[in-house]
Design an enzyme around this catalytic site. Structure first.
Site, PDB file in Angstrom:
ATOM      1  N   HIS A 154     -67.601   0.635 -47.273  1.00 34.03           N
ATOM      2  CA  HIS A 154     -66.215   0.151 -47.501  1.00 34.03           C
ATOM      3  C   HIS A 154     -66.196  -1.358 -47.765  1.00 34.03           C
ATOM      4  CE1 HIS A 154     -64.922   4.001 -45.608  1.00 34.03           C
ATOM      5  NE2 HIS A 154     -65.945   3.741 -44.812  1.00 34.03           N
ATOM      6  N   SER A 275     -67.702 -21.328 -68.983  1.00 32.83           N
ATOM      7  CA  SER A 275     -66.281 -21.203 -69.305  1.00 32.83           C
ATOM      8  C   SER A 275     -65.911 -22.300 -70.301  1.00 32.83           C
ATOM      9  CB  SER A 275     -65.460 -21.369 -68.023  1.00 32.83           C
ATOM     10  OG  SER A 275     -64.172 -21.851 -68.318  1.00 32.83           O
ATOM     11  N   LYS A 281     -68.143 -23.659 -64.208  1.00 30.35           N
ATOM     12  CA  LYS A 281     -68.377 -22.215 -64.103  1.00 30.35           C
ATOM     13  C   LYS A 281     -69.752 -21.754 -64.582  1.00 30.35           C
ATOM     14  CE  LYS A 281     -65.798 -19.467 -62.909  1.00 30.35           C
ATOM     15  NZ  LYS A 281     -64.621 -18.877 -63.551  1.00 30.35           N
ATOM     16  N   GLU A 288     -70.833  -7.966 -66.101  1.00 30.83           N
ATOM     17  CA  GLU A 288     -69.459  -7.504 -66.334  1.00 30.83           C
ATOM     18  C   GLU A 288     -69.379  -6.631 -67.587  1.00 30.83           C
ATOM     19  OE1 GLU A 288     -67.350 -11.414 -64.297  1.00 30.83           O
ATOM     20  OE2 GLU A 288     -67.591 -11.340 -66.450  1.00 30.83           O
TER      21      GLU A 288
END
Ligand code: ARG
Length: 478
Positions: A154, A275, A281, A288
């Protein structure tokens, strides 16, 4: 350009030609169609349908086509599909002698053949890539055998686990995927030629001979089934979908572990992106994208299943769309595994952060309950007692090991001094000594058996490679 069916229909509208052509997609099957056609003409000669000089000219013509392949304007819709292109181009090159190549064959069995030849190669390609992924995972596991991290359920801290045990969980997943691909190979390895349009060829072609020269393990047993069969595609896409789902879950873990909040891992700069606005970043875009591409595969699987759901028996033109789906699924899967392997080579674990993460979250609580059970308590009452200990710790901002034995005895008189040792992180790992558990020797054994699996895989791959044939090898029969 001449249509294969121009005797009956002379003048189709251009918009019809454009809409129905699949050439821009199935041009990818060019070499497979040439190989299949060569095998077919060998068999026509074998059955006395083609004379020796006709066979010679056709085989020579096909060889020429192969050499001039790059010069064809394959984006044109003049040809209905790759099968029409080859037949027409062959006629342009060797004349009327080419016209016999379609005897005893239909595009309905021809397209199945091309797809099967493509898929057999594709499976070998994917099996080799998975082999390399499995090697990378087991190397990363062996290199990090000393490291311990929290396992999560979880997404809440659960129990301590060896990093290697965590990594090897993916070895198992990808090994299962690989076995599915081997099953797919067997299901694909069935000769369709001879099925013709749907009822079987009206000529006495020797299917056994065709099966042997094209290296299929068997010939299809029912012509109507075979021209309507695309199970070898949906099964294959299902296997690839599983690979992508596993890659996606692995990616999701790594994305979380790579976040500033976790910082369990570091990914080399060369495998991240930046970025355009936030200068600080360093993003895990590859992971992804793999996560997103896994959804595309789920989509591909749905597409192929839905196309076939309502089709009446044997061939229907709907089936032409299968290739777009197949090629997409294969390309996405192949490139995702390929880059994921390289990315894994660029992942390192941050030992200090992992060690700190083991200090909170009560990840030794289950072992504390097990301690009480070993002292004679039932597990249910031990669970309740430890639950109260955790609640007490939370209320007093303490960890379990901060509590003195007198404090703990208030919860259960079974607690003794030896409990501290039995809930140390090392003991928590040590105690999971079942087959398949995270005990260090068990994990080392699992790494040993992974090596054996990989050795066996070498043999599997070389035996698969003997079960495919390309145009040049086939030409040598001549
Ligand atoms: N291009 C077709 C396909 O990919 C094969 C041709 C069969 N066409 C036909 N009209 N019987 O499915």
């Amino acid at each position: 350009m001449a249509k294969l069916w121009e005797g009956r229909l002379t003048d189709t509208e251009k918009i019809v030609d454009v809409f129905t052509s699949s050439l821009s997609i199935d041009k990818r099957l060019f070499y497979y169609d040439l190989t299949g056609t060569l095998a077919h003409v060998f068999s026509l000669h074998n059955s006395g349908i083609l004379k020796a000089d006709e066979l010679k000219d056709i085989a020579h013509g096909l060889k020429e086509l192969r050499e001039h392949f790059v010069e064809f304007d394959l984006n044109a819709y003049d040809y209905e599909d790759i099968h029409s292109l080859i037949e027409n181009e062959l006629k342009d090159s060797i004349g009327d002698k080419s016209e016999k190549i379609h005897t005893a064959r239909s595009r309905n069995d021809q397209v199945v053949l091309d797809e099967k030849l493509f898929i057999k190669d594709a499976i070998i390609g994917l099996v080799k890539l998975l082999q390399s992924l499995l090697e990378t995972i087991s190397k990363l596991s062996a290199d990090n055998i000393r490291l311990i991290m929290p396992a999560y359920t979880h997404l809440q801290k659960a129990q301590p686990v060896l990093v290697s045990h965590y990594l090897m969980s993916f070895f198992e997943k990808f090994l299962r995927d690989l076995r599915k691909l081997l099953f797919n190979f067997e299901e694909t390895d069935i000769l369709p030629l001879g099925s013709a349009a749907c009822t079987g060829s009206g000529y006495e072609i020797d299917r056994d001979y065709l099966k042997k020269i094209l290296r299929f393990r068997d010939a299809s047993k029912n012509s109507m089934d075979e021209v309507s069969n695309r199970d070898y595609i949906s099964d294959f896409i299902y296997s690839m979908t599983n690979i992508m789902l596993h890659l996606s879950r692995f990616s999701e873990d790594l994305i979380i572990f790579n976040s500033t909040e976790f910082s369990f891992i570091n990914i080399s700069d060369s495998f991240c992106t930046g970025s355009s606005i936030m200068p600080q970043k360093k993003n895990p875009d590859i992971l992804e994208l793999i996560r997103a591409k896994s959804s595309l595969l789920v989509g591909n699987l749905n597409q192929i299943l839905i196309i076939f759901k309502g089709l009446p028996s044997t061939y229907n033109r709907d089936m032409q769309e299968d290739k777009t789906i197949l090629f997409n699924a294969y390309d996405q899967t192949y490139s995702s595994i390929e880059i994921f392997i390289k990315l894994l080579d660029n992942v390192s674990f941050n030992q200090d952060v992992l060690n700190k993460a083991l200090l909170n979250g009560f990840i030794e609580a289950t072992d504390l309950a097990d301690y009480l059970v070993k002292k004679g308590q039932s597990f249910r009452s031990a669970h309740k007692i430890v639950g109260k200990v955790v609640r007490y710790c939370l209320g007093n901002s303490k960890n379990i090991c901060d509590l003195k034995i007198e404090d703990l005895k208030k919860f259960s008189e079974f607690f003794e001094e030896d409990l501290y040792k039995s809930i140390s992180i090392d003991s928590c790992i040590e105690s999971k000594n079942v087959f398949g558990g995270t005990n260090k020797r068990r994990v080392e054994k699992s790494l040993e058996s992974a090596k054996e699996e990989l050795r066996a895989l070498e043999k599997t791959i070389s035996s698969l490679e003997k079960r495919v044939i390309d145009f040049d090898d086939l030409l040598k029969i001549f």
